[in-house]
Scaffold this active site. Structure first.
Site, PDB file in Angstrom:
ATOM      1  N   ARG A 170      14.462  14.449  -3.673  1.00 45.86           N
ATOM      2  CA  ARG A 170      13.107  14.140  -4.154  1.00 45.86           C
ATOM      3  C   ARG A 170      12.726  12.719  -3.728  1.00 45.86           C
ATOM      4  O   ARG A 170      13.521  11.790  -3.869  1.00 45.86           O
ATOM      5  CB  ARG A 170      13.040  14.182  -5.690  1.00 45.86           C
ATOM      6  CG  ARG A 170      13.312  15.531  -6.307  1.00 45.86           C
ATOM      7  CD  ARG A 170      13.336  15.374  -7.835  1.00 45.86           C
ATOM      8  NE  ARG A 170      13.945  16.509  -8.495  1.00 45.86           N
ATOM      9  CZ  ARG A 170      14.533  16.435  -9.699  1.00 45.86           C
ATOM     10  NH1 ARG A 170      14.564  15.282 -10.349  1.00 45.86           N
ATOM     11  NH2 ARG A 170      15.075  17.500 -10.238  1.00 45.86           N
ATOM     12  N   HIS A 186      18.732  12.648  -7.339  1.00 51.00           N
ATOM     13  CA  HIS A 186      17.872  13.423  -6.429  1.00 51.00           C
ATOM     14  C   HIS A 186      17.158  12.492  -5.445  1.00 51.00           C
ATOM     15  O   HIS A 186      16.829  12.891  -4.332  1.00 51.00           O
ATOM     16  CB  HIS A 186      16.847  14.239  -7.220  1.00 51.00           C
ATOM     17  CG  HIS A 186      17.455  15.369  -8.007  1.00 51.00           C
ATOM     18  ND1 HIS A 186      17.773  16.572  -7.428  1.00 51.00           N
ATOM     19  CD2 HIS A 186      17.821  15.469  -9.299  1.00 51.00           C
ATOM     20  CE1 HIS A 186      18.299  17.377  -8.351  1.00 51.00           C
ATOM     21  NE2 HIS A 186      18.339  16.730  -9.494  1.00 51.00           N
ATOM     22  N   ASP A 193      20.001  21.018  -8.312  1.00 46.27           N
ATOM     23  CA  ASP A 193      19.825  21.730  -9.573  1.00 46.27           C
ATOM     24  C   ASP A 193      19.958  23.215  -9.280  1.00 46.27           C
ATOM     25  O   ASP A 193      19.346  23.730  -8.335  1.00 46.27           O
ATOM     26  CB  ASP A 193      18.433  21.460 -10.160  1.00 46.27           C
ATOM     27  CG  ASP A 193      18.266  20.022 -10.620  1.00 46.27           C
ATOM     28  OD1 ASP A 193      19.290  19.329 -10.769  1.00 46.27           O
ATOM     29  OD2 ASP A 193      17.108  19.614 -10.824  1.00 46.27           O
ATOM     30  N   TYR A 220      22.475  19.076 -22.646  1.00 54.73           N
ATOM     31  CA  TYR A 220      22.117  17.719 -22.212  1.00 54.73           C
ATOM     32  C   TYR A 220      20.589  17.692 -22.122  1.00 54.73           C
ATOM     33  O   TYR A 220      19.984  18.665 -21.663  1.00 54.73           O
ATOM     34  CB  TYR A 220      22.748  17.417 -20.843  1.00 54.73           C
ATOM     35  CG  TYR A 220      22.543  15.990 -20.386  1.00 54.73           C
ATOM     36  CD1 TYR A 220      23.347  14.960 -20.862  1.00 54.73           C
ATOM     37  CD2 TYR A 220      21.531  15.675 -19.469  1.00 54.73           C
ATOM     38  CE1 TYR A 220      23.151  13.643 -20.445  1.00 54.73           C
ATOM     39  CE2 TYR A 220      21.337  14.364 -19.052  1.00 54.73           C
ATOM     40  CZ  TYR A 220      22.150  13.353 -19.540  1.00 54.73           C
ATOM     41  OH  TYR A 220      21.947  12.059 -19.133  1.00 54.73           O
ATOM     42  N   HIS A 223      18.091  19.731 -19.699  1.00 54.28           N
ATOM     43  CA  HIS A 223      18.928  20.525 -18.789  1.00 54.28           C
ATOM     44  C   HIS A 223      19.308  21.889 -19.370  1.00 54.28           C
ATOM     45  O   HIS A 223      20.357  22.438 -19.052  1.00 54.28           O
ATOM     46  CB  HIS A 223      20.193  19.741 -18.407  1.00 54.28           C
ATOM     47  CG  HIS A 223      19.924  18.647 -17.421  1.00 54.28           C
ATOM     48  ND1 HIS A 223      19.221  17.514 -17.739  1.00 54.28           N
ATOM     49  CD2 HIS A 223      20.221  18.539 -16.098  1.00 54.28           C
ATOM     50  CE1 HIS A 223      19.115  16.740 -16.671  1.00 54.28           C
ATOM     51  NE2 HIS A 223      19.704  17.331 -15.661  1.00 54.28           N
ATOM     52  N   ASP A 225      17.575  24.594 -18.774  1.00 52.25           N
ATOM     53  CA  ASP A 225      17.151  25.658 -17.860  1.00 52.25           C
ATOM     54  C   ASP A 225      17.736  25.506 -16.458  1.00 52.25           C
ATOM     55  O   ASP A 225      17.360  26.201 -15.528  1.00 52.25           O
ATOM     56  CB  ASP A 225      15.626  25.731 -17.790  1.00 52.25           C
ATOM     57  CG  ASP A 225      15.016  24.438 -17.247  1.00 52.25           C
ATOM     58  OD1 ASP A 225      15.768  23.457 -17.043  1.00 52.25           O
ATOM     59  OD2 ASP A 225      13.792  24.417 -17.042  1.00 52.25           O
ATOM     60  N   HIS A 226      18.654  24.562 -16.307  1.00 53.48           N
ATOM     61  CA  HIS A 226      19.344  24.433 -15.022  1.00 53.48           C
ATOM     62  C   HIS A 226      20.601  23.597 -15.210  1.00 53.48           C
ATOM     63  O   HIS A 226      20.757  22.915 -16.227  1.00 53.48           O
ATOM     64  CB  HIS A 226      18.434  23.772 -13.970  1.00 53.48           C
ATOM     65  CG  HIS A 226      18.138  22.321 -14.223  1.00 53.48           C
ATOM     66  ND1 HIS A 226      17.153  21.893 -15.096  1.00 53.48           N
ATOM     67  CD2 HIS A 226      18.711  21.191 -13.728  1.00 53.48           C
ATOM     68  CE1 HIS A 226      17.114  20.563 -15.103  1.00 53.48           C
ATOM     69  NE2 HIS A 226      18.060  20.113 -14.293  1.00 53.48           N
ATOM     70  N   HIS A 228      22.636  20.611 -13.307  1.00 48.64           N
ATOM     71  CA  HIS A 228      22.513  19.577 -12.270  1.00 48.64           C
ATOM     72  C   HIS A 228      23.900  19.147 -11.819  1.00 48.64           C
ATOM     73  O   HIS A 228      24.817  19.014 -12.625  1.00 48.64           O
ATOM     74  CB  HIS A 228      21.753  18.373 -12.864  1.00 48.64           C
ATOM     75  CG  HIS A 228      21.872  17.110 -12.046  1.00 48.64           C
ATOM     76  ND1 HIS A 228      20.839  16.637 -11.265  1.00 48.64           N
ATOM     77  CD2 HIS A 228      22.901  16.232 -11.886  1.00 48.64           C
ATOM     78  CE1 HIS A 228      21.232  15.504 -10.672  1.00 48.64           C
ATOM     79  NE2 HIS A 228      22.482  15.243 -11.020  1.00 48.64           N
TER      80      HIS A 228
HETATM   81 ZN   LIG Z   1      19.000  17.414 -11.263  1.00 51.55          ZN
END
Ligand SMILES: [Zn+2]
Length: 244
Positions: A170, A186, A193, A220, A223, A225-226, A228
């Protein structure tokens, strides 16, 4: 498909030649791969850019909690990683990277050096040129490549199940738009992710054995829904809802 066939054919020829002739490695394999071709057998104590290229590809075959240095020096950690790579793919496991090991790597990588199950586009849904992050574009892209090889190792260890990457590199602008942490990995290109199956908790657990120093999952903040994972050297793991 055609190029893949040629590569596999050449790889097979290399293996047969090595077996019949008792030759560990020969210059005859030089045209075996479009991304990168190793020209010598590599073992502990050696160093060079070819060791670096090897380390990038085996760094995902780490010990539990280990982040293998990509430094061009073939030390004990690299030997252990090569051994685990060989074991993972059913090769004689001696920790020495020769014809059979390189053939397996050639079969695992695309012409742009990404592992066959991941793409640069998958690791960068932000912009087309890897610009605007915390590091230069070339570094961000190189970091993403390292991340992909770790994901390839984890994918294989999980039984060759497809993994879904929802966010990789990102720029600062992209990071702000999704509410990422101001110091997010990122921004460096070395984070991914993941969602979908296997479960987020399985991903959080498995990532510990594939060279990821930063791992955050369910429980966490932000987090749920994914999961990392990133390549930071200083360990930081948290997925409280998974019991880890
Ligand atoms: Zn991430």
């Amino acid at each position: 498909m055609f190029r893949r066939t040629i590569r596999l054919t050449l790889s097979l020829v290399m293996v047969v030649a090595a077996t019949l002739g008792g030759v560990m490695f020969t210059a005859g394999s030089a045209q075996a791969d479009e991304c990168y071709t190793w020209g010598r057998t590599l073992s502990e104590g050696m160093s060079g850019s070819d060791v670096t290229q090897l380390q990038i590809r085996v760094a995902g075959h780490a010990a539990y909690g280990e982040v293998i240095a990509v430094d061009g020096a073939f030390g004990p950690a690299t030997k252990a990683a090569v051994t685990r790579f060989q074991q993972a793919y059913g090769l004689p496991a001696d920790g020495i990277a020769g014809a059979q090991t390189f053939s397996r790597i050639y079969a695992l990588q695309d012409p742009d050096c990404t592992p066959v199950h991941f793409t640069y586009a998958e690791l960068n849904k932000c912009n087309s040129d890897w610009s605007g992050g915390a590091v230069g574009a070339a570094t961000a892209k190189a970091n993403a490549l390292r991340t992909m090889w770790k994901l390839e190792a984890m994918r294989h260890a999980l039984g060759d199940v497809p993994l879904t990457v929802t966010s990789g590199f990102r720029s600062y602008a992209c990071n702000s738009a999704v509410g990422g942490a101001s110091n997010s990995r990122h921004l460096y290109g070395d984070a991914a992710d993941l969602t979908g199956s296997p479960s987020l908790c399985t991903l959080a657990q498995r990532a510990r054995s594939h060279g990821f120093g930063g791992i955050f999952g369910p429980g966490y903040p932000d987090h749920n829904d994914h999961t990392h994972m990133d390549g930071r050297a200083d360990r930081s793991w948290s997925a409280p809802n998974c019991g880890v």
